[in-house]
Design a protein around this motif. Structure first.
Motif, PDB file in Angstrom:
ATOM      1  N   ARG A   1      33.751  38.396  42.039  1.00  0.00           N
ATOM      2  CA  ARG A   1      33.221  39.749  41.986  1.00  0.00           C
ATOM      3  C   ARG A   1      34.030  40.576  40.997  1.00  0.00           C
ATOM      4  O   ARG A   1      35.193  40.279  40.738  1.00  0.00           O
ATOM      5  CB  ARG A   1      33.294  40.412  43.353  1.00  0.00           C
ATOM      6  N   ILE A   2      33.403  41.617  40.487  1.00  0.00           N
ATOM      7  CA  ILE A   2      34.084  42.479  39.527  1.00  0.00           C
ATOM      8  C   ILE A   2      35.313  43.134  40.162  1.00  0.00           C
ATOM      9  O   ILE A   2      36.324  43.337  39.484  1.00  0.00           O
ATOM     10  CB  ILE A   2      33.115  43.522  38.919  1.00  0.00           C
ATOM     11  N   SER A   3      35.258  43.417  41.465  1.00  0.00           N
ATOM     12  CA  SER A   3      36.421  44.007  42.135  1.00  0.00           C
ATOM     13  C   SER A   3      37.601  43.036  42.140  1.00  0.00           C
ATOM     14  O   SER A   3      38.758  43.448  41.953  1.00  0.00           O
ATOM     15  CB  SER A   3      36.071  44.433  43.558  1.00  0.00           C
ATOM     16  N   HIS A   4      37.331  41.749  42.330  1.00  0.00           N
ATOM     17  CA  HIS A   4      38.399  40.749  42.286  1.00  0.00           C
ATOM     18  C   HIS A   4      38.941  40.619  40.864  1.00  0.00           C
ATOM     19  O   HIS A   4      40.156  40.467  40.661  1.00  0.00           O
ATOM     20  CB  HIS A   4      37.892  39.405  42.806  1.00  0.00           C
ATOM     21  N   PHE A   5      38.048  40.674  39.885  1.00  0.00           N
ATOM     22  CA  PHE A   5      38.468  40.648  38.486  1.00  0.00           C
ATOM     23  C   PHE A   5      39.492  41.760  38.230  1.00  0.00           C
ATOM     24  O   PHE A   5      40.548  41.518  37.643  1.00  0.00           O
ATOM     25  CB  PHE A   5      37.243  40.819  37.571  1.00  0.00           C
ATOM     26  N   TRP A   6      39.170  42.978  38.673  1.00  0.00           N
ATOM     27  CA  TRP A   6      40.092  44.097  38.420  1.00  0.00           C
ATOM     28  C   TRP A   6      41.374  43.982  39.226  1.00  0.00           C
ATOM     29  O   TRP A   6      42.440  44.396  38.758  1.00  0.00           O
ATOM     30  CB  TRP A   6      39.382  45.435  38.665  1.00  0.00           C
ATOM     31  N   THR A   7      41.314  43.393  40.400  1.00  0.00           N
ATOM     32  CA  THR A   7      42.539  43.139  41.153  1.00  0.00           C
ATOM     33  C   THR A   7      43.447  42.198  40.371  1.00  0.00           C
ATOM     34  O   THR A   7      44.650  42.455  40.230  1.00  0.00           O
ATOM     35  CB  THR A   7      42.217  42.533  42.536  1.00  0.00           C
ATOM     36  N   LEU A   8      42.874  41.129  39.840  1.00  0.00           N
ATOM     37  CA  LEU A   8      43.659  40.186  39.031  1.00  0.00           C
ATOM     38  C   LEU A   8      44.217  40.866  37.786  1.00  0.00           C
ATOM     39  O   LEU A   8      45.377  40.658  37.419  1.00  0.00           O
ATOM     40  CB  LEU A   8      42.799  38.982  38.636  1.00  0.00           C
ATOM     41  N   MET A   9      43.393  41.676  37.123  1.00  0.00           N
ATOM     42  CA  MET A   9      43.847  42.389  35.917  1.00  0.00           C
ATOM     43  C   MET A   9      45.031  43.292  36.244  1.00  0.00           C
ATOM     44  O   MET A   9      46.043  43.272  35.538  1.00  0.00           O
ATOM     45  CB  MET A   9      42.699  43.232  35.340  1.00  0.00           C
ATOM     46  N   HIS A  10      44.910  44.074  37.308  1.00  0.00           N
ATOM     47  CA  HIS A  10      45.988  44.999  37.667  1.00  0.00           C
ATOM     48  C   HIS A  10      47.235  44.263  38.124  1.00  0.00           C
ATOM     49  O   HIS A  10      48.355  44.679  37.790  1.00  0.00           O
ATOM     50  CB  HIS A  10      45.507  45.966  38.741  1.00  0.00           C
ATOM     51  N   ASP A  11      47.072  43.188  38.864  1.00  0.00           N
ATOM     52  CA  ASP A  11      48.226  42.419  39.314  1.00  0.00           C
ATOM     53  C   ASP A  11      48.959  41.769  38.147  1.00  0.00           C
ATOM     54  O   ASP A  11      50.186  41.722  38.126  1.00  0.00           O
ATOM     55  CB  ASP A  11      47.808  41.341  40.315  1.00  0.00           C
TER      56      ASP A  11
ATOM     57  N   SER B   1      35.365  42.875  23.236  1.00  0.00           N
ATOM     58  CA  SER B   1      36.459  43.167  24.157  1.00  0.00           C
ATOM     59  C   SER B   1      36.044  42.704  25.556  1.00  0.00           C
ATOM     60  O   SER B   1      34.881  42.377  25.808  1.00  0.00           O
ATOM     61  CB  SER B   1      36.746  44.675  24.178  1.00  0.00           C
ATOM     62  N   VAL B   2      37.006  42.720  26.452  1.00  0.00           N
ATOM     63  CA  VAL B   2      36.737  42.365  27.842  1.00  0.00           C
ATOM     64  C   VAL B   2      35.641  43.277  28.406  1.00  0.00           C
ATOM     65  O   VAL B   2      34.680  42.809  29.017  1.00  0.00           O
ATOM     66  CB  VAL B   2      38.033  42.472  28.685  1.00  0.00           C
ATOM     67  N   MET B   3      35.771  44.577  28.192  1.00  0.00           N
ATOM     68  CA  MET B   3      34.790  45.523  28.715  1.00  0.00           C
ATOM     69  C   MET B   3      33.413  45.292  28.101  1.00  0.00           C
ATOM     70  O   MET B   3      32.406  45.352  28.813  1.00  0.00           O
ATOM     71  CB  MET B   3      35.243  46.969  28.468  1.00  0.00           C
ATOM     72  N   GLN B   4      33.356  45.041  26.813  1.00  0.00           N
ATOM     73  CA  GLN B   4      32.070  44.783  26.171  1.00  0.00           C
ATOM     74  C   GLN B   4      31.412  43.539  26.751  1.00  0.00           C
ATOM     75  O   GLN B   4      30.207  43.531  27.017  1.00  0.00           O
ATOM     76  CB  GLN B   4      32.239  44.633  24.663  1.00  0.00           C
ATOM     77  N   ALA B   5      32.203  42.486  26.956  1.00  0.00           N
ATOM     78  CA  ALA B   5      31.663  41.245  27.517  1.00  0.00           C
ATOM     79  C   ALA B   5      31.136  41.477  28.933  1.00  0.00           C
ATOM     80  O   ALA B   5      30.048  41.015  29.282  1.00  0.00           O
ATOM     81  CB  ALA B   5      32.727  40.150  27.506  1.00  0.00           C
ATOM     82  N   LEU B   6      31.888  42.207  29.742  1.00  0.00           N
ATOM     83  CA  LEU B   6      31.433  42.506  31.098  1.00  0.00           C
ATOM     84  C   LEU B   6      30.177  43.383  31.075  1.00  0.00           C
ATOM     85  O   LEU B   6      29.229  43.136  31.817  1.00  0.00           O
ATOM     86  CB  LEU B   6      32.541  43.186  31.902  1.00  0.00           C
ATOM     87  N   ASP B   7      30.176  44.387  30.214  1.00  0.00           N
ATOM     88  CA  ASP B   7      29.009  45.270  30.102  1.00  0.00           C
ATOM     89  C   ASP B   7      27.775  44.512  29.629  1.00  0.00           C
ATOM     90  O   ASP B   7      26.644  44.871  29.982  1.00  0.00           O
ATOM     91  CB  ASP B   7      29.292  46.429  29.143  1.00  0.00           C
ATOM     92  N   ASP B   8      27.989  43.466  28.838  1.00  0.00           N
ATOM     93  CA  ASP B   8      26.877  42.651  28.351  1.00  0.00           C
ATOM     94  C   ASP B   8      26.409  41.621  29.377  1.00  0.00           C
ATOM     95  O   ASP B   8      25.518  40.826  29.097  1.00  0.00           O
ATOM     96  CB  ASP B   8      27.257  41.938  27.049  1.00  0.00           C
ATOM     97  N   GLY B   9      27.048  41.601  30.547  1.00  0.00           N
ATOM     98  CA  GLY B   9      26.606  40.731  31.627  1.00  0.00           C
ATOM     99  C   GLY B   9      27.317  39.392  31.724  1.00  0.00           C
ATOM    100  O   GLY B   9      26.918  38.538  32.523  1.00  0.00           O
ATOM    101  N   MET B  10      28.378  39.205  30.960  1.00  0.00           N
ATOM    102  CA  MET B  10      29.126  37.955  31.058  1.00  0.00           C
ATOM    103  C   MET B  10      29.818  37.898  32.419  1.00  0.00           C
ATOM    104  O   MET B  10      30.307  38.910  32.919  1.00  0.00           O
ATOM    105  CB  MET B  10      30.143  37.846  29.925  1.00  0.00           C
ATOM    106  N   HIS B  11      29.836  36.719  33.009  1.00  0.00           N
ATOM    107  CA  HIS B  11      30.424  36.549  34.340  1.00  0.00           C
ATOM    108  C   HIS B  11      31.918  36.882  34.296  1.00  0.00           C
ATOM    109  O   HIS B  11      32.633  36.416  33.408  1.00  0.00           O
ATOM    110  CB  HIS B  11      30.226  35.111  34.825  1.00  0.00           C
ATOM    111  N   PRO B  12      32.405  37.688  35.252  1.00  0.00           N
ATOM    112  CA  PRO B  12      33.814  38.087  35.264  1.00  0.00           C
ATOM    113  C   PRO B  12      34.790  36.906  35.243  1.00  0.00           C
ATOM    114  O   PRO B  12      35.849  36.993  34.625  1.00  0.00           O
ATOM    115  CB  PRO B  12      33.950  38.890  36.558  1.00  0.00           C
TER     116      PRO B  12
END
Length: 74
Positions: free
Chosen positions: A2-12, A35-46
């Motif tokens: 999930r995107i929330s887990h992605f951000w947890t990993l990023m912050h950690d 960029s990471v944000m562009q890829a996520l915004d384009d629908g790439m799996h986190p």
């Protein structure tokens, strides 16, 4: 992942301050020059984005699933 887990990993891994900057500004060729944000915004799996960033930033394999000492989040 999930995107929330992605951000947890990023912050950690990269810290609360640097993670958003890295996601916004760091461009990866393997993500099509996005960029990471562009890829996520384009629908790439986190998970794919996370693993690409880990490879590019030389995150050790033992930390790619998260830190063992990371605080649990509710």
């Amino acid at each position: 992942m999930r995107i929330s887990h992605f951000w947890t990993l990023m912050h950690d891994e990269f810290g609360e301050t640097y993670a958003p900057t890295l996601a916004r500004d760091h461009v990866l060729g393997v993500l099509g020059g996005r960029s990471v944000m562009q890829a996520l915004d384009d629908g790439m799996h986190p998970r794919l984005v996370w693993l690409a960033l880990c490879d590019d930033m030389d995150v050790p394999h033992e930390r790619r699933l998260g830190r063992e000492d990371a605080p649990e989040r509710a």
